[in-house]
Design an enzyme around this catalytic site. Structure first.
Site, PDB file in Angstrom:
ATOM      1  N   HIS A 128       0.828  -1.205   0.000  1.00 29.90           N
ATOM      2  CA  HIS A 128       0.000   0.000   0.000  1.00 29.90           C
ATOM      3  C   HIS A 128       0.867   1.261   0.000  1.00 29.90           C
ATOM      4  CE1 HIS A 128      -2.857  -2.925   1.983  1.00 29.90           C
ATOM      5  NE2 HIS A 128      -3.626  -2.427   1.039  1.00 29.90           N
ATOM      6  N   LYS A 172      -1.253  -6.841  -8.099  1.00 31.90           N
ATOM      7  CA  LYS A 172      -1.437  -8.117  -7.392  1.00 31.90           C
ATOM      8  C   LYS A 172      -2.855  -8.654  -7.610  1.00 31.90           C
ATOM      9  CE  LYS A 172      -2.188  -8.120  -2.916  1.00 31.90           C
ATOM     10  NZ  LYS A 172      -3.463  -8.855  -2.702  1.00 31.90           N
ATOM     11  N   ASP A 173      -3.835  -7.760  -7.528  1.00 34.48           N
ATOM     12  CA  ASP A 173      -5.235  -8.138  -7.762  1.00 34.48           C
ATOM     13  C   ASP A 173      -5.566  -7.819  -9.227  1.00 34.48           C
ATOM     14  OD1 ASP A 173      -5.785  -8.849  -4.988  1.00 34.48           O
ATOM     15  OD2 ASP A 173      -5.595  -6.714  -4.603  1.00 34.48           O
ATOM     16  N   GLN A 191      -9.193  -7.890 -10.579  1.00 37.40           N
ATOM     17  CA  GLN A 191      -9.894  -6.703 -10.087  1.00 37.40           C
ATOM     18  C   GLN A 191      -9.506  -5.472 -10.878  1.00 37.40           C
ATOM     19  OE1 GLN A 191     -10.258  -5.723  -5.717  1.00 37.40           O
ATOM     20  NE2 GLN A 191      -8.695  -4.229  -6.252  1.00 37.40           N
TER      21      GLN A 191
END
Length: 207
Positions: free
Chosen positions: A34, A147-148, A151
């Site tokens: 993040h 990573k996602d 999505q």
């Protein structure tokens, strides 16, 4: 850095941000991945707005909504260190004032494949909250981790298909020294489960 928790506070804070605004959407429990998103946003936008919201719509009935880590004080320190201007950390009632929404974003056929196949309704919940947060934060740029990737792909498609005026940027996956992708849920893994999880990054490197 300003912490806001209501729509009214967010609107006032957002009105004070001139130039380009980048948003980083999170569910909290922030880690180095993040923080990398925040640093990239800081480099590419004049102002950075972070959202912290554990979205109930994307959790199935037997998933970990109640035990999902909530570490707001530590998260705020990460945001402050990375140079965020505003953090929006609303309650469930603030995002869904009338209860869970009856109208949700349909991810289409891709939303029923891969992760969507094992987690029915997951991407409906993801896209619905992302669209709501786009409407509330009105960013110029939005930063999501690769990573996602499914999505990220669906968010880009939603933005294109629904003419949402935001540019979506993917940021490369941040990994731990042993190759495991950083995730707020890594703390759930036992030693044998962590060893099994490393087979994914190992297979990618081998390929």
């Amino acid at each position: 850095m300003e912490l806001v928790t209501t729509r009214e506070e967010l609107a006032k804070a957002r009105a004070g941000l001139t130039g380009t605004v980048g948003v980083v959407m999170t569910m909290g429990a922030l880690h180095e991945g993040h923080e990398t998103l925040l640093r990239v946003a800081r480099e590419q936008a004049d102002h950075v707005l972070v959202t912290i919201f554990v979205n109930p719509l994307q959790f199935g009935p037997n998933e970990d909504f109640d035990r999902y880590p909530r570490t707001l004080d530590a998260d705020l320190e990460v945001c402050r260190r990375a140079g965020a201007d505003v953090v929006f950390a609303p309650s469930r009632e603030e995002i869904y004032p009338g209860g869970e929404p009856r109208v949700r974003v349909d991810p289409g056929s891709l939303g029923a494949e891969l992760e969507g196949q094992s987690r029915p309704g997951f991407f409906h919940g993801v896209l619905t909250v992302v669209l709501k947060l786009f409407q509330l934060t009105r960013p110029d740029l939005a930063f999501f981790g690769e990573k996602d990737y499914q999505q990220l792909t669906l968010i880009r498609r939603m933005v294109r298909d629904l003419d949402v005026p935001v540019r979506v940027l993917g940021v490369p996956t941040v990994r731990e020294p042993d190759g495991l992708a950083l995730s707020s849920r890594n703390r759930y893994l036992s030693e044998p489960e962590r060893a099994a999880a490393l087979s994914l990054s190992g297979a990618l490197r081998a390929g």
